[in-house]
Design a protein around this motif. Structure first.
Motif, PDB file in Angstrom:
ATOM      1  N   ALA A   6       0.833  -1.206   0.000  1.00 51.86           N
ATOM      2  CA  ALA A   6       0.000   0.000   0.000  1.00 51.86           C
ATOM      3  C   ALA A   6       0.869   1.258   0.000  1.00 51.86           C
ATOM      4  N   ALA A   7       1.972   1.239   0.750  1.00 51.47           N
ATOM      5  CA  ALA A   7       2.882   2.390   0.768  1.00 51.47           C
ATOM      6  C   ALA A   7       3.496   2.612  -0.611  1.00 51.47           C
ATOM      7  N   ALA A   8       3.838   1.540  -1.294  1.00 52.58           N
ATOM      8  CA  ALA A   8       4.361   1.664  -2.660  1.00 52.58           C
ATOM      9  C   ALA A   8       3.285   2.224  -3.590  1.00 52.58           C
ATOM     10  N   ALA A   9       2.040   1.834  -3.368  1.00 59.25           N
ATOM     11  CA  ALA A   9       0.928   2.349  -4.172  1.00 59.25           C
ATOM     12  C   ALA A   9       0.750   3.847  -3.959  1.00 59.25           C
ATOM     13  N   VAL A  10       0.850   4.286  -2.707  1.00 59.43           N
ATOM     14  CA  VAL A  10       0.738   5.717  -2.399  1.00 59.43           C
ATOM     15  C   VAL A  10       1.844   6.489  -3.130  1.00 59.43           C
ATOM     16  N   GLY A  11       3.038   5.951  -3.125  1.00 57.37           N
ATOM     17  CA  GLY A  11       4.150   6.598  -3.831  1.00 57.37           C
ATOM     18  C   GLY A  11       3.913   6.661  -5.328  1.00 57.37           C
ATOM     19  N   ALA A  12       3.413   5.580  -5.900  1.00 55.09           N
ATOM     20  CA  ALA A  12       3.126   5.573  -7.342  1.00 55.09           C
ATOM     21  C   ALA A  12       2.031   6.579  -7.676  1.00 55.09           C
ATOM     22  N   ARG A  13       1.010   6.647  -6.834  1.00 59.47           N
ATOM     23  CA  ARG A  13      -0.068   7.614  -7.062  1.00 59.47           C
ATOM     24  C   ARG A  13       0.464   9.042  -6.981  1.00 59.47           C
ATOM     25  N   ALA A  14       1.347   9.301  -6.037  1.00 61.39           N
ATOM     26  CA  ALA A  14       1.932  10.639  -5.885  1.00 61.39           C
ATOM     27  C   ALA A  14       2.733  11.043  -7.124  1.00 61.39           C
ATOM     28  N   ARG A  15       3.263  10.067  -7.838  1.00 62.08           N
ATOM     29  CA  ARG A  15       4.018  10.334  -9.067  1.00 62.08           C
ATOM     30  C   ARG A  15       3.126  10.293 -10.306  1.00 62.08           C
ATOM     31  N   SER A  16       1.805  10.208 -10.075  1.00 60.54           N
ATOM     32  CA  SER A  16       0.820  10.139 -11.169  1.00 60.54           C
ATOM     33  C   SER A  16       0.959   8.878 -12.018  1.00 60.54           C
ATOM     34  N   ALA A  17       1.529   7.838 -11.443  1.00 63.90           N
ATOM     35  CA  ALA A  17       1.610   6.538 -12.114  1.00 63.90           C
ATOM     36  C   ALA A  17       0.361   5.740 -11.711  1.00 63.90           C
ATOM     37  N   PHE A  18      -0.794   6.198 -12.221  1.00 62.41           N
ATOM     38  CA  PHE A  18      -2.079   5.701 -11.735  1.00 62.41           C
ATOM     39  C   PHE A  18      -2.321   4.230 -12.065  1.00 62.41           C
TER      40      PHE A  18
END
Length: 173
Positions: A6-18
């Protein structure tokens, strides 16, 4: 393990890697206990919408609803489903549903309620139903008064748009 994913997902979302974020949130949901599963599914659905996967977003949001989500997470899931349905062309009923969900969660999570009301107002304003758009936009502004500046500004913009479409450009400016 689910928390790390989930933390990796939050990071990807923050980089707009939806697309990547959505896949990671879905994996976190699969690995999660029942308490966080629905929230991860809604996050995955929200990312899927942003990545252009409306059908996948609807599926994930439906899974979140079926997994015994809290009322706030269920409202977020229905919000995603409403956005999917809007993309498919059904707006009028969505406004009523979004407004009703905002009523249900306004005490528990005003931020979610404001997002629902902003979308309801913007659907009506976009369909040139300014008079109808003013009520949810006004309520969004009221609920947003104690929240951060970004969400207050979004509510103010929704109200301004509703007022302009309703023919009250001076007040909406």
């Amino acid at each position: 393990v689910a928390a790390a994913v989930a933390a990796a997902a939050v990071g990807a979302r923050a980089r707009s890697a939806f697309d990547a974020a959505g896949s990671l949130f879905a994996e976190a949901a699969r690995l999660s206990a029942d308490g966080t599963r629905a929230a991860h599914l809604v996050d995955a659905a929200s990312c899927a919408i942003l990545a252009g996967g409306t059908e996948r977003a609807g599926e994930l949001a439906g899974q979140a609803l079926a997994s015994g989500a809290t009322k706030v997470v269920a409202a977020r899931a229905r919000h995603v489903i409403a956005r999917v349905r809007l993309a498919q062309g059904s707006g009028r009923r969505l406004v009523d549903e979004l407004t009703a969900d905002a009523d249900v969660v306004s005490d528990a999570d005003p931020r979610v309620a404001v997002a629902l009301l902003i979308d309801a107002a913007m659907i009506d304003a976009g369909d040139l139903r300014g008079e109808r758009a003013v009520a949810p936009a006004t309520r969004a502004v009221d609920l947003a008064s104690g929240l951060d500046t970004r969400i207050r500004n979004r509510a103010d913009v929704a109200l301004g748009a509703a007022l302009v479409v309703a023919g009250n450009a001076a007040r909406g400016a």
